[in-house]
Motif scaffolding. Structure first.
Motif, PDB file in Angstrom:
ATOM      1  N   VAL A 442     -30.291 -15.656  60.499  1.00 53.60           N
ATOM      2  CA  VAL A 442     -29.940 -14.998  59.246  1.00 53.60           C
ATOM      3  C   VAL A 442     -30.905 -15.419  58.142  1.00 53.60           C
ATOM      4  CG1 VAL A 442     -28.118 -14.622  57.548  1.00 53.60           C
ATOM      5  CG2 VAL A 442     -27.528 -14.869  59.962  1.00 53.60           C
ATOM      6  N   ARG A 443     -31.235 -16.710  58.097  1.00 52.56           N
ATOM      7  CA  ARG A 443     -32.183 -17.176  57.073  1.00 52.56           C
ATOM      8  C   ARG A 443     -33.541 -16.496  57.220  1.00 52.56           C
ATOM      9  NH1 ARG A 443     -29.906 -22.371  58.249  1.00 52.56           N
ATOM     10  NH2 ARG A 443     -31.704 -22.853  59.576  1.00 52.56           N
ATOM     11  N   ALA A 444     -33.933 -16.222  58.475  1.00 52.60           N
ATOM     12  CA  ALA A 444     -35.218 -15.565  58.730  1.00 52.60           C
ATOM     13  C   ALA A 444     -35.132 -14.051  58.558  1.00 52.60           C
ATOM     14  CB  ALA A 444     -35.699 -15.903  60.136  1.00 52.60           C
ATOM     15  N   ASP A 445     -33.950 -13.542  58.177  1.00 50.83           N
ATOM     16  CA  ASP A 445     -33.748 -12.121  57.928  1.00 50.83           C
ATOM     17  C   ASP A 445     -33.871 -11.289  59.202  1.00 50.83           C
ATOM     18  OD1 ASP A 445     -32.988 -10.198  56.091  1.00 50.83           O
ATOM     19  OD2 ASP A 445     -35.045  -9.604  55.623  1.00 50.83           O
ATOM     20  N   HIS A 446     -33.491 -11.878  60.338  1.00 59.12           N
ATOM     21  CA  HIS A 446     -33.502 -11.144  61.598  1.00 59.12           C
ATOM     22  C   HIS A 446     -32.184 -10.401  61.778  1.00 59.12           C
ATOM     23  CE1 HIS A 446     -36.646 -14.121  63.444  1.00 59.12           C
ATOM     24  NE2 HIS A 446     -37.161 -13.317  62.536  1.00 59.12           N
ATOM     25  N   ALA A 447     -32.262  -9.202  62.301  1.00 56.28           N
ATOM     26  CA  ALA A 447     -31.058  -8.405  62.530  1.00 56.28           C
ATOM     27  C   ALA A 447     -30.178  -9.090  63.566  1.00 56.28           C
ATOM     28  CB  ALA A 447     -31.430  -7.007  63.002  1.00 56.28           C
ATOM     29  N   LEU A 448     -28.884  -9.150  63.276  1.00 59.30           N
ATOM     30  CA  LEU A 448     -27.955  -9.821  64.175  1.00 59.30           C
ATOM     31  C   LEU A 448     -27.346  -8.826  65.153  1.00 59.30           C
ATOM     32  CD1 LEU A 448     -27.026 -12.766  64.475  1.00 59.30           C
ATOM     33  CD2 LEU A 448     -24.950 -12.130  63.294  1.00 59.30           C
ATOM     34  N   ALA A 449     -28.195  -8.029  65.779  1.00 63.42           N
ATOM     35  CA  ALA A 449     -27.728  -7.105  66.809  1.00 63.42           C
ATOM     36  C   ALA A 449     -27.715  -7.856  68.125  1.00 63.42           C
ATOM     37  CB  ALA A 449     -28.650  -5.903  66.895  1.00 63.42           C
ATOM     38  N   LYS A 450     -26.762  -7.510  68.976  1.00 63.31           N
ATOM     39  CA  LYS A 450     -26.659  -8.205  70.252  1.00 63.31           C
ATOM     40  C   LYS A 450     -27.928  -7.983  71.044  1.00 63.31           C
ATOM     41  CE  LYS A 450     -23.525  -9.025  74.113  1.00 63.31           C
ATOM     42  NZ  LYS A 450     -22.230  -8.666  74.745  1.00 63.31           N
ATOM     43  N   GLY A 451     -28.569  -9.060  71.462  1.00 56.76           N
ATOM     44  CA  GLY A 451     -29.851  -8.974  72.151  1.00 56.76           C
ATOM     45  C   GLY A 451     -29.735  -8.320  73.507  1.00 56.76           C
ATOM     46  N   LYS A 452     -30.638  -7.437  73.782  1.00 59.43           N
ATOM     47  CA  LYS A 452     -30.705  -6.819  75.105  1.00 59.43           C
ATOM     48  C   LYS A 452     -31.801  -7.523  75.894  1.00 59.43           C
ATOM     49  CE  LYS A 452     -29.167  -2.248  73.629  1.00 59.43           C
ATOM     50  NZ  LYS A 452     -29.516  -0.805  73.574  1.00 59.43           N
ATOM     51  N   ILE A 566     -37.452 -24.614  66.118  1.00 66.95           N
ATOM     52  CA  ILE A 566     -38.633 -24.725  65.271  1.00 66.95           C
ATOM     53  C   ILE A 566     -38.878 -23.403  64.549  1.00 66.95           C
ATOM     54  CG2 ILE A 566     -41.102 -25.227  65.235  1.00 66.95           C
ATOM     55  CD1 ILE A 566     -39.302 -27.612  65.944  1.00 66.95           C
ATOM     56  N   THR A 567     -38.694 -22.315  65.261  1.00 69.69           N
ATOM     57  CA  THR A 567     -38.765 -20.994  64.647  1.00 69.69           C
ATOM     58  C   THR A 567     -37.451 -20.274  64.914  1.00 69.69           C
ATOM     59  OG1 THR A 567     -39.750 -20.038  66.649  1.00 69.69           O
ATOM     60  CG2 THR A 567     -41.256 -20.795  64.926  1.00 69.69           C
ATOM     61  N   ALA A 568     -37.102 -19.397  64.029  1.00 66.13           N
ATOM     62  CA  ALA A 568     -35.827 -18.698  64.161  1.00 66.13           C
ATOM     63  C   ALA A 568     -35.833 -17.788  65.372  1.00 66.13           C
ATOM     64  CB  ALA A 568     -35.547 -17.883  62.903  1.00 66.13           C
ATOM     65  N   PRO A 569     -34.772 -17.801  66.157  1.00 62.70           N
ATOM     66  CA  PRO A 569     -34.687 -16.896  67.308  1.00 62.70           C
ATOM     67  C   PRO A 569     -34.514 -15.463  66.830  1.00 62.70           C
ATOM     68  CG  PRO A 569     -32.622 -18.069  67.014  1.00 62.70           C
ATOM     69  CD  PRO A 569     -33.592 -18.677  66.047  1.00 62.70           C
ATOM     70  N   THR A 570     -34.804 -14.536  67.697  1.00 61.43           N
ATOM     71  CA  THR A 570     -34.647 -13.111  67.359  1.00 61.43           C
ATOM     72  C   THR A 570     -33.449 -12.496  68.065  1.00 61.43           C
ATOM     73  OG1 THR A 570     -36.192 -12.537  69.135  1.00 61.43           O
ATOM     74  CG2 THR A 570     -37.110 -12.805  66.917  1.00 61.43           C
ATOM     75  N   GLU A 571     -32.774 -13.277  68.904  1.00 63.94           N
ATOM     76  CA  GLU A 571     -31.579 -12.791  69.574  1.00 63.94           C
ATOM     77  C   GLU A 571     -30.421 -13.755  69.322  1.00 63.94           C
ATOM     78  OE1 GLU A 571     -32.097 -12.045  73.693  1.00 63.94           O
ATOM     79  OE2 GLU A 571     -33.464 -10.355  73.388  1.00 63.94           O
ATOM     80  N   MET A 572     -29.241 -13.192  69.218  1.00 65.64           N
ATOM     81  CA  MET A 572     -28.051 -13.994  68.990  1.00 65.64           C
ATOM     82  C   MET A 572     -27.810 -14.944  70.163  1.00 65.64           C
ATOM     83  SD  MET A 572     -24.171 -12.632  68.243  1.00 65.64           S
ATOM     84  CE  MET A 572     -24.876 -11.161  67.548  1.00 65.64           C
TER      85      MET A 572
END
Length: 589
Positions: A442-452, A566-572
């Motif tokens: 969320v801090r990295a402004d990544h969409a919180l859509a369920k990762g496929k 270390i870096t924000a993930p892109t999947e929940m």
């Protein structure tokens, strides 16, 4: 304005629903707002022949509106209007007659009337606001809270609290809105639910994050019974003085509001400390908001996968789909004993289902007519308390316009991950292993859509089991003691018994780095997954390593704590409870 910051709206004895007028030239509804006690300036008094007048049925009778009172007449041209040869009906005698005669005389001198539409004279006492299908605004509602397009005449409904922070209503970056539903038993419609006279708690709390590009939104539900720390909180008293409420450690989250005199600013600061996100605004409302809002929209559809009978909330529903409003809607969002394990976490799922359905209803139906728009706006603002940054109808209008681009299918509700508290079964504690990467997303402004998860390629590396991960950890720029802290975490939390503290690195690094040999790729894949390392942090050598040679993990300046990516993930993270606001198939179980 009273001591609570509530404005006093005037009463002009005009039903606001009657002030909405449809303009066929623009395809918009216009809201005419006239000051209290002032008669509307009527462009018809200075109308050029051919100007727009009230529509008439054949035979001269005016076409009636569904309201009991005629809508305000609007100036300007009209398609298919009366011809210049049709006489206006005006009162005879007195000044009206003299004005009519004067106009007739002027017309005879000036010649034929212009065929161009007459421009109505601007009036400083009247403002015109437009509402169209494309500008309905993004609706934020949670348990007992919400935000709508609000108009100037609704200013008197809005309560506001000075929390010591006043941000602009509109921001160029991401927006974080704290939405609080309080269980206070005081005030209209809030009595009769137990704990009579309670000052209330943060009973339902969501942190709504709207992305910088306004393409998506994430709503994080925070469990009320989660044990957390509440920081010191400066508050503004009714007499204008300031008082700092001392913080507390290891207490329930819901005590961040109401208890010890804490105001919404205390919940604001507690959530900031918990998530690392800076909050821009807050909205708070009570039990009555659910009843009034659900009634204003003519009910909200909910689904039960089984018969529900909760003697505590008084909810009784047969399995299937139902439309609930008023007391029944409130009972639905308060229910927990008839579903799941009967916990607050189960109730959060009920609230997320209700809110998703309410948002869909508001976006599709609530703005379908001026009278319904007005009813919903009234219900929302009467139960709404906000910060001073959005503490007026005009600021809320700007705020709503800024957020209107978010589509329903891009709104995701998720519950902050928690674990059972081993010291108190009635409470829960934060599950940092899942919560930290979630907050980082969320801090990295990544969409919180369920990762496929995509299909594994033939070249994918199989991860090594924990007992085979051999690594030397050195500190090359992280906080003091990071190497030992990381080794303890690897051994105790991950089962990597072959990890070793190798002390301080000979040089400082700006970024964390993992050095490994080709035949250690499976170990590196496991460690990178645990540590949340980006691909740029992985450095593979050209030669295989010996059987007992460890990998080298150097903690750089970007390292904060073991387990924090270390870096924000892109999947929940896996197994984080979530639901999409556009999912119509969610049913209470």
């Amino acid at each position: 304005m009273d001591a609570q910051g509530r404005g006093q709206a005037g009463d002009n004895n005009v039903d606001p629903a009657d002030q909405w007028v449809f303009d066929p030239d623009t395809g918009n509804y216009e809201l005419r707002l006239d000051p209290a006690g002032q008669a509307p300036a009527r462009p018809s008094d200075r109308r050029a022949p051919g100007s727009r007048r009230a529509a008439r049925k054949p035979g001269g009778d005016e076409v009636g509106d569904t309201d009991t009172r005629p809508l305000p007449t609007q100036g300007g041209g009209r398609r298919g209007g009366r011809g210049a040869d049709e006489a206006d009906e005006r009162p005879s005698g007195g000044r009206a007659a003299r004005r009519a005669g004067s106009r007739a005389a002027s017309a005879s001198v000036a010649g034929p009337a212009s065929r161009r539409k007459a421009k109505p004279k601007a009036s400083g006492k009247k403002k015109v606001l437009y509402w169209t299908a494309g500008v309905v605004g993004f609706v934020l509602v949670a348990g007992c809270g919400g935000a709508f397009y609000l108009y100037q005449q609704l200013n008197g409904n809005i309560n506001k609290v000075d929390v010591g922070v006043e941000n602009d209503a509109v921001s160029d970056g991401p927006v974080n809105v704290l939405i609080i539903g309080t269980d206070a038993r005081s005030g209209k419609g809030n009595s009769g639910y137990g704990d009579a006279g309670s000052v209330g708690h943060a009973d339902t709390t969501l942190l709504m994050h709207i992305s910088k590009d306004r393409s998506n939104a994430t709503a994080l539900s925070i469990p009320r019974d989660m044990i957390t720390d509440i920081p010191n909180c400066p508050t503004k008293q009714k007499d204008g003085t300031k008082k700092t409420i001392p913080g507390e450690h290891g207490v329930r989250f819901n005590t961040s509001l109401g208890q010890e005199g804490r105001d919404p600013g205390c919940t604001w600061r507690t959530v900031e400390k918990l998530t690392g996100l800076k909050i821009d605004h807050f909205m708070m409302a009570d039990f009555n908001a659910v009843k009034e809002l659900s009634t204003a929209v003519d009910g909200v559809e909910v689904c039960a996968a089984k018969d529900l009978n909760d003697p505590k909330s008084h909810l009784r529903l047969k399995a299937g789909r139902h439309v609930v409003k008023g007391e029944q809607a409130l009972a639905f969002v308060r229910t927990r004993h008839a579903i799941g394990f009967g916990s607050d976490l189960d109730r959060i799922k009920m609230q997320q289902q209700f809110l998703s359905s309410l948002i869909r209803k508001l976006k599709s139906d609530a703005f379908s007519s001026p009278s319904k728009l007005y009813a919903v706006s009234q219900a929302a603002t009467k139960a709404l308390t906000v910060d001073t940054g959005i503490g007026s109808a005009s600021k809320l209008l700007d705020f709503g316009q800024d957020l209107k681009r978010v589509n329903i299918d891009k709104i995701t509700f998720a519950t902050v991950p928690v674990l059972d508290n081993p010291n108190d079964p009635a409470t829960v504690i934060l599950d940092k292993a899942k919560a930290d990467p979630l907050f980082a997303m969320v801090r990295a402004d990544h969409a919180l859509a369920k990762g496929k998860k995509g299909k594994k390629s033939s070249g994918s590396v199989k991860k090594a089991p924990p007992e085979l991960v051999r690594v030397d950890v050195t500190n090359g720029g992280g906080p003091i003691g990071s190497a030992q802290e990381t080794v303890d975490w690897l051994q105790n939390s991950k089962g990597a018994r072959l990890s070793t503290n190798a002390g301080n690195a000979p040089t400082k690094l700006s970024a964390t780095r993992l050095e490994y040999a080709p035949n250690q790729a499976d170990q590196a894949a496991t460690l990178a997954d645990w540590m949340g390392l980006p691909k740029s942090a992985l450095k593979k050598s050209s030669q295989d390593a010996g059987a007992r040679v460890p990998m080298k993990l150097v903690l750089g300046k970007d390292f904060t704590a073991p387990g924090s990516p270390i870096t924000a993930p892109t999947e929940m993270p896996d197994n984080v409870q979530n639901v999409n606001a556009d999912d119509k198939n969610v049913c209470a179980k």
